[in-house]
Design a protein around this motif. Sequence first.
Motif, PDB file in Angstrom:
ATOM      1  N   ILE A  93      76.211  35.908  21.684  1.00  0.00           N
ATOM      2  CA  ILE A  93      75.614  37.127  22.231  1.00  0.00           C
ATOM      3  C   ILE A  93      76.702  38.163  22.506  1.00  0.00           C
ATOM      4  O   ILE A  93      77.902  37.857  22.489  1.00  0.00           O
ATOM      5  N   GLU A  94      76.275  39.380  22.800  1.00  0.00           N
ATOM      6  CA  GLU A  94      77.155  40.421  23.306  1.00  0.00           C
ATOM      7  C   GLU A  94      77.300  40.186  24.803  1.00  0.00           C
ATOM      8  O   GLU A  94      76.381  40.425  25.587  1.00  0.00           O
ATOM      9  N   GLU A  95      78.478  39.689  25.194  1.00  0.00           N
ATOM     10  CA  GLU A  95      78.668  39.281  26.589  1.00  0.00           C
ATOM     11  C   GLU A  95      78.710  40.462  27.549  1.00  0.00           C
ATOM     12  O   GLU A  95      78.338  40.328  28.710  1.00  0.00           O
ATOM     13  N   ASP A  96      79.201  41.597  27.098  1.00  0.00           N
ATOM     14  CA  ASP A  96      79.315  42.772  27.971  1.00  0.00           C
ATOM     15  C   ASP A  96      77.909  43.318  28.213  1.00  0.00           C
ATOM     16  O   ASP A  96      77.382  44.085  27.423  1.00  0.00           O
ATOM     17  N   LEU A  97      77.328  42.917  29.315  1.00  0.00           N
ATOM     18  CA  LEU A  97      75.923  43.208  29.562  1.00  0.00           C
ATOM     19  C   LEU A  97      75.655  44.698  29.697  1.00  0.00           C
ATOM     20  O   LEU A  97      74.753  45.241  29.050  1.00  0.00           O
TER      21      LEU A  97
END
Length: 685
Positions: free
Chosen positions: A201-205
């Motif tokens: 996933i794209e961790e930087d929410l």
Amino acid sequence: MNETQKTGIFWGVAAVVALIAAIVSWPSSDSDDGGNIGSVVGTPLFTEFKDPLTAASLKIVTFNEGQGELKNFEVRKDPESGLWTIPSKGGYPADAIEQMRDAANALVGLDVLDVPTDNPEDHAGMGVVEPKLEDLDPGDEGVGRLVTFKDSSQKVIASLIVGNEVKGQEGQVYVRKPGQDPVYVVKLDDSPLSTDFEEWIEEDLLQLSSIDIENVELKDYNASLGLQGVTLTKNYDVELAKDGSTWTLAALKEYDQSNPLAEPTLVEIDPDKELNSQKLNDLANALDDLKFVDVNRKPEGISANLKADKDFAADQEAATQLAGRGFIPVPLGPNREIEILSANGELTATTKEGVKYILRFGNISGIADDGKEGDESQAGDEAEAAGGVNRYLMVSTVVDESKFPVPELKPIPQTLEELDAIDRPAPPADVEMPQELNTPEVPETAEPEMKEGDGEAATDQASGEEATDGEKEGAKSEEPAAEEPATEEPAEKDGEAESSEPAEPADSGDGESADDAEPTSGQTDASGEGESTTVGEAQEEVEEAEESDEQSSEASPEEDGEDDASEAAESETAQPAETPDPAASEVEETEEEKLERLAAVQEKITKENERMLEDRKEKLQQARLTSQALNERFADWYYVIPEATYSKLRISREELFESPAAAAPDPAAMPPGLQNMQFPGLPGN
């Protein structure tokens, strides 16, 4: 039946038996090894899997020995949208393009190094037992990890059971194809074949930078749902502004603990009290680096702005699930619309681009497991592996339109008079006017009558010379009787002063002055009249003085000062009349030219105003697009964040300000040997 027939039948039966035996003994493999397992050494394990981009889905099945359960992790590409999602996480969007390519490449061109066994009894020791729930019991060991790739038509293009590492051979592992007995040794980097949610996933929410944050608002309250309804405790609200790394307090409000629904009270803060910059900077950095470890899908009926529709109010199961995670639906809207109240307060952060992030903090993850989502236990395992508990979080965004004020437009002139007003604006109030314009006008009746000698006496006073009475008498003897015309300099001009002694009228007979002093030739009294010098003699002296000024450059300091002061006064008086007016030489514009210039000015200002309005419109539109894209990503999910991150985002009332500095010890109260010692870090050292 003769012998020949018997022999033929015998050989026929033998051939059938041999064929059946060959079929039965044929290895159950889709590899082209011709039945000789040793012949596959040095060949690719999957001859048809050559392009990693043909992989459209990946499924990884693992076995939990302690619980006796299988866990599935799947990543799939939607055939219509082309987007990657994680079906095992409710279809959460995956940032899987590169990760999927690396995972598929791990099996493309995978060569067989060795075939140590084809005996099924060796499978457990090598860790290649197939994870099939019907064949397994809790506590079973040696179960491998089943990795399966499929293409867009869901056809299997590669499937492999990954087992233990080969002892003494770094990077080599045992693998087996499902349904086959042979075990192969391959050199495999299985790190891309990860079931860690964060890897896909794209961790930087939030996808924001701490340097872009301009405003932060904290709403410190607690809410819980019990048998008696909703219990609400409000502590404080604080609004903060951020400029670089500098924080300022905009407002601090506290609530009445006995009546949390009452309006809060504005708190007056001591100007000397400083904000806790370290805590606030940690908060901004935590927003910048906000990562999540798991997601759960929200119930249907909750919109992106966390408001509930009418159907949701009647869905008791959905409301219970929501409240169990720390998000309580209550009728807070003006028309009793259902909105979400968080169990542990809220935080908003507004960027310079005008996007306001709203974070709502719920309960600890796992305490409200309703048993209906298959990934809740996995979330608990991940929390345990991370060394701490996690917490539910909801995120939404709105556009802060106060960041986009309507620009102040320039007025557009509509008439020639308005154009003239623009061409000749009024001088600013703080600009000093010329001295002659600032001098108050003196009525003509106040101007004394000038006589011969008065002008020179006035000039002497303007030069600023302060003389004693004796020096004044000496100066009188050197002054001509009549130097300037009586009308040369008005009384109101700067530099003119009255005589230090009041003028006395001349005697009717002898012309002596009041002090009975006998003046020398050419001396004038304070009134400008000479005692023993006739008018003719005075005129001759004046002419001689003028000749001397013109022919000789060597003059006494007193004479130079008097002449310069007199000439300067004359120059000041005559300058306005002698200086030509530049405007008088300009060619007067015609009516048509003025109208053309008016039209040009109107067009210029109109374009400037349109440019300012268009700039605001573009920035506002960009903020709306950014907010919309973020809400599309946030709308359907609860996020699970580490508790350590939550502790940085939640600041108590006491932590807002720096604690008072420790007071320096009183030297008088110290033992004699310590009174002269320095204490670094304390005031006064």
